[in-house]
Write a protein that holds these residues in place. Sequence first.
Motif, PDB file in Angstrom:
ATOM      1  N   LEU A   1       0.586  -1.218  -0.011  1.00  0.00           N
ATOM      2  CA  LEU A   1       0.124  -0.082  -0.218  1.00  0.00           C
ATOM      3  C   LEU A   1       0.806   1.455   0.225  1.00  0.00           C
ATOM      4  O   LEU A   1       0.542   2.283  -0.827  1.00  0.00           O
ATOM      5  N   TRP A   2       1.698   1.382   0.782  1.00  0.00           N
ATOM      6  CA  TRP A   2       2.703   2.434   0.696  1.00  0.00           C
ATOM      7  C   TRP A   2       3.589   2.517  -0.318  1.00  0.00           C
ATOM      8  O   TRP A   2       3.746   3.749  -0.867  1.00  0.00           O
ATOM      9  N   MET A   3       3.962   1.329  -1.031  1.00  0.00           N
ATOM     10  CA  MET A   3       4.735   1.651  -2.384  1.00  0.00           C
ATOM     11  C   MET A   3       3.529   2.037  -3.386  1.00  0.00           C
ATOM     12  O   MET A   3       4.206   2.815  -4.331  1.00  0.00           O
ATOM     13  N   ALA A   4       2.605   1.797  -3.428  1.00  0.00           N
ATOM     14  CA  ALA A   4       1.612   2.086  -4.456  1.00  0.00           C
ATOM     15  C   ALA A   4       1.268   3.755  -4.293  1.00  0.00           C
ATOM     16  O   ALA A   4       1.217   4.396  -5.266  1.00  0.00           O
TER      17      ALA A   4
END
Length: 142
Positions: free
Chosen positions: A5-8
């Motif tokens: 989620l953080w990477m997205a």
Amino acid sequence: MKKKLWMALLALVVLGGLVLVWMYNSGWVDDFNAEQNRVLQERTEAGLQFGARANQQQCLDQALADFDGCMGYQCTVASGRFLKACLSKASISEGFCDGVPEFREKPTEDDKEWAKDYCLDNNIRGDNCRLLMRQQQLFCSQ
């Protein structure tokens, strides 16, 4: 799952930044601003010309007719420019300011209701009709 989620989210922020940089460097922003300035200047000139042969009520009626159906900020500003310029040249309309609330920086609920009622009673569709009515308030309070 949290890491994905953080990477997205990071990827979206970076992509958004790249799009903004591209828009700025491609001249898109400059072209957009130039077009908006041209439209506002045209509406101001049209207001001055119309006002030279109209009365105050005709200026308001024409601005609202042109505005009818406006659903965006740009057409609201353009209609406001027309109305302000038109009123500056128009002849006096008897009763034009009768019942118009005094202009306040922060409109009261009564001010908002007056503007909303005027727009509804005159079947003016548009998200920001009340902002044009504030132009009449300002004009009548000067």
